[in-house]
Scaffold this motif. Structure first.
Motif, PDB file in Angstrom:
ATOM      1  N   ILE A  59       0.812  -1.153  -0.044  1.00 20.76           N
ATOM      2  CA  ILE A  59       0.044  -0.091  -0.050  1.00 20.76           C
ATOM      3  C   ILE A  59       0.742   1.238   0.031  1.00 20.76           C
ATOM      4  O   ILE A  59       1.512   1.520   1.073  1.00 20.76           O
ATOM      5  CB  ILE A  59      -1.085   0.355   1.079  1.00 20.76           C
ATOM      6  N   ALA A  67       2.893   3.102  -3.524  1.00 24.17           N
ATOM      7  CA  ALA A  67       3.966   2.679  -4.438  1.00 24.17           C
ATOM      8  C   ALA A  67       4.740   3.990  -4.761  1.00 24.17           C
ATOM      9  O   ALA A  67       5.101   4.339  -5.648  1.00 24.17           O
ATOM     10  CB  ALA A  67       3.159   2.435  -5.816  1.00 24.17           C
ATOM     11  N   ASP A 118      -0.883   9.934   6.086  1.00 22.40           N
ATOM     12  CA  ASP A 118      -1.663   9.056   5.420  1.00 22.40           C
ATOM     13  C   ASP A 118      -2.191   7.804   6.016  1.00 22.40           C
ATOM     14  O   ASP A 118      -2.981   6.999   5.254  1.00 22.40           O
ATOM     15  CB  ASP A 118      -1.155   9.064   3.999  1.00 22.40           C
TER      16      ASP A 118
HETATM   17  N1  LIG Z   1      12.317   7.234   2.486  1.00 25.65           N
HETATM   18  C1  LIG Z   1      12.949   6.808   3.223  1.00 25.65           C
HETATM   19  O1  LIG Z   1      14.003   6.378   2.973  1.00 25.65           O
HETATM   20  C2  LIG Z   1      12.379   5.818   4.026  1.00 25.65           C
HETATM   21  C3  LIG Z   1      12.956   4.826   5.114  1.00 25.65           C
HETATM   22  C4  LIG Z   1      12.390   4.164   5.989  1.00 25.65           C
HETATM   23  C5  LIG Z   1      10.940   4.240   6.163  1.00 25.65           C
HETATM   24  N2  LIG Z   1      10.287   5.110   5.336  1.00 25.65           N
HETATM   25  C6  LIG Z   1       8.919   5.416   5.704  1.00 25.65           C
HETATM   26  O2  LIG Z   1       8.293   4.902   4.491  1.00 25.65           O
HETATM   27  C7  LIG Z   1       6.844   5.557   4.258  1.00 25.65           C
HETATM   28  C8  LIG Z   1       7.068   5.974   2.737  1.00 25.65           C
HETATM   29  O3  LIG Z   1       7.868   6.910   2.753  1.00 25.65           O
HETATM   30  P1  LIG Z   1       8.343   7.077   1.150  1.00 25.65           P
HETATM   31  O4  LIG Z   1       9.434   7.983   1.143  1.00 25.65           O
HETATM   32  O5  LIG Z   1       8.316   6.034   0.154  1.00 25.65           O
HETATM   33  O6  LIG Z   1       6.905   8.236   0.669  1.00 25.65           O
HETATM   34  P2  LIG Z   1       6.409   8.563  -0.773  1.00 25.65           P
HETATM   35  O7  LIG Z   1       7.299   8.675  -1.718  1.00 25.65           O
HETATM   36  O8  LIG Z   1       5.623   9.826  -0.677  1.00 25.65           O
HETATM   37  O9  LIG Z   1       5.257   7.206  -1.085  1.00 25.65           O
HETATM   38  C9  LIG Z   1       4.046   7.158  -0.526  1.00 25.65           C
HETATM   39  C10 LIG Z   1       3.073   7.025  -1.537  1.00 25.65           C
HETATM   40  O10 LIG Z   1       1.891   6.401  -0.862  1.00 25.65           O
HETATM   41  C11 LIG Z   1       0.651   7.285  -1.525  1.00 25.65           C
HETATM   42  N3  LIG Z   1      -0.326   7.378  -0.482  1.00 25.65           N
HETATM   43  C12 LIG Z   1      -0.850   8.076   0.015  1.00 25.65           C
HETATM   44  N4  LIG Z   1      -1.965   7.865   0.722  1.00 25.65           N
HETATM   45  C13 LIG Z   1      -2.283   6.551   0.340  1.00 25.65           C
HETATM   46  C14 LIG Z   1      -3.255   5.925   0.534  1.00 25.65           C
HETATM   47  N5  LIG Z   1      -4.398   6.077   1.320  1.00 25.65           N
HETATM   48  N6  LIG Z   1      -3.388   4.568  -0.112  1.00 25.65           N
HETATM   49  C15 LIG Z   1      -2.217   4.179  -1.158  1.00 25.65           C
HETATM   50  N7  LIG Z   1      -1.038   5.167  -1.375  1.00 25.65           N
HETATM   51  C16 LIG Z   1      -1.172   6.203  -0.666  1.00 25.65           C
HETATM   52  C17 LIG Z   1       1.481   8.557  -1.637  1.00 25.65           C
HETATM   53  O11 LIG Z   1       0.794   9.346  -2.691  1.00 25.65           O
HETATM   54  P3  LIG Z   1       0.863  10.779  -2.718  1.00 25.65           P
HETATM   55  O12 LIG Z   1       2.093  11.201  -2.938  1.00 25.65           O
HETATM   56  O13 LIG Z   1      -0.134  11.462  -3.595  1.00 25.65           O
HETATM   57  O14 LIG Z   1       0.723  11.211  -1.480  1.00 25.65           O
HETATM   58  C18 LIG Z   1       2.906   8.174  -2.251  1.00 25.65           C
HETATM   59  O15 LIG Z   1       2.707   7.558  -3.718  1.00 25.65           O
HETATM   60  C19 LIG Z   1       7.034   6.801   5.317  1.00 25.65           C
HETATM   61  O16 LIG Z   1       5.911   6.543   6.244  1.00 25.65           O
HETATM   62  C20 LIG Z   1       8.398   6.675   5.903  1.00 25.65           C
HETATM   63  O17 LIG Z   1       8.074   7.233   7.120  1.00 25.65           O
HETATM   64  C21 LIG Z   1      10.809   5.996   4.594  1.00 25.65           C
END
Ligand SMILES: NC(=O)c1ccc[n+]([C@@H]2O[C@H](COP(=O)([O-])OP(=O)(O)OC[C@H]3O[C@@H](n4cnc5c(N)ncnc54)[C@H](OP(=O)(O)O)[C@@H]3O)[C@@H](O)[C@H]2O)c1
Length: 294
Positions: free
Chosen positions: A25, A27, A92
């Motif tokens: 969930i 991408a 989210d």
């Molecule tokens: N980035 C890192 O290095 C890292 C490392 C460890 C953990 N994390 C954790 O990983 C998580 C994701 O981070 P990320 O960097 O991958 O963020 P991201 O690139 O913003 O990816 C999140 C995705 O989820 C989508 N989304 C939002 N609400 C949703 C829903 N209700 N149903 C389905 N998809 C939905 C978003 O769409 P929109 O863009 O339209 O909102 C976006 O495409 C975070 O919680 C973060 O704390 C990140």
């Protein structure tokens, strides 16, 4: 290349993820990184993986990139999932988990969340079911099979659930179970860690250019040196200070460079960076209602 960990203590146990269906969930960066790494490892085949995102563009590009269905309305797929990997931003989480609940998650399905700052208790409350929950903190090198992930169990998760989650993350690097109390510190150290190392490598490559090297050569030298130094720490188990002493000849150039780093207070700068990130991680989760919205 991604390869399965040869060191995995779980490798020969029957508690593996093969034959299970995984739904991702969100991408975005992490959802795609983990999905790509897991697919490349062969642990879960394409036909047993799907994803959902809230933007048509993201669905289309992720589907092309991963070769799996990525859908806007993923609720009809929820009942097919044995494992759900929650990869949305912390804010989210309430909406995404409401969609999961509406979709009709099977009681045995395991929710694995990688959300920074969102506790297992908060996840269980937002989900509003008795499904087992595992909280994880991975990092982006998972995409090349060198991720570092920690995991912990929620209230209803048992050793089998933890083993399943570990198997998923061991397909893309190392994974160790830790107490949840350490999660914010780990988020700051290894979750955010690749970014610190990228900054340091960028700065060192600039330094190489400053002393006359072509940029690409400087970057290759820096990256391979970082890889080699990391492998030495892991393979020898020796303290980094002892390894540093080994390469520091009296009156040599290395001690001169190290002295300049100490003058620049590199230790306290790094410690303050991690301290600040840990403080922020502690406040990333959304406010959690006492009961999930029905
Ligand atoms: N980035 C890192 O290095 C890292 C490392 C460890 C953990 N994390 C954790 O990983 C998580 C994701 O981070 P990320 O960097 O991958 O963020 P991201 O690139 O913003 O990816 C999140 C995705 O989820 C989508 N989304 C939002 N609400 C949703 C829903 N209700 N149903 C389905 N998809 C939905 C978003 O769409 P929109 O863009 O339209 O909102 C976006 O495409 C975070 O919680 C973060 O704390 C990140």
């Amino acid at each position: 290349m991604v390869k399965e960990s040869k060191e995995s203590a779980l490798e020969h146990t029957p508690v593996i993820a093969r034959g299970l269906t995984l739904g991702v969930i969100g991408a975005g960066v992490m959802g795609r990184t983990l999905a790509k790494g897991i697919l490349a490892s062969g642990l879960i085949p394409r036909e047993r993986m799907w994803a959902g995102d809230k933007h048509p563009g993201a669905c289309q590009s992720a589907s092309q990139e991963l070769g799996i269905p990525v859908e806007l309305d993923y609720r009809p797929r929820i009942p097919t999932a044995d494992l759900l990997l929650l990869c949305v931003k912390p804010a989210d989480a309430p909406k995404a988990l409401a969609a999961v609940r509406e979709g009709g998650l099977r009681p045995s399905a395991l929710l694995i969340s990688i959300l920074a700052g969102v506790t297992t208790t908060a996840l269980e409350t937002m989900l509003g079911t008795d499904n087992p929950v595992v909280r994880a903190m991975p990092n982006t090198p998972a995409v090349v099979g060198e991720g570092m992930t920690v995991v912990c169990c929620g209230r209803s998760a048992n050793e089998t659930h933890l083993a399943r989650a570990r198997r998923i993350f061991e397909a893309v690097g190392k994974c160790i179970p830790v107490d949840e109390v350490h999660f914010n510190a780990i988020t700051a150290l290894s979750g955010s860690g690749p970014a610190y190392h990228f900054l340091i490598m960028e700065a060192l490559a600039d330094a190489g250019v400053r002393v006359g090297l072509p940029r690409q050569l400087a970057l290759t030298l820096v990256a391979q040196t970082a890889l080699g130094a990391a492998k030495m720490v892991l393979a020898t188990g020796r303290h980094p200070a002892a390894l540093r002493d080994d390469v520091t000849t009296p009156a040599g150039c290395t001690i001169g460079g190290l002295l300049m780093l100490e003058d620049g207070r590199i230790r306290s700068v790094l410690a303050r960076a991690v301290e600040e990130a840990a403080k922020i991680a502690a406040h990333l989760g959304p406010p959690v209602p006492h009961k999930p919205a029905q």
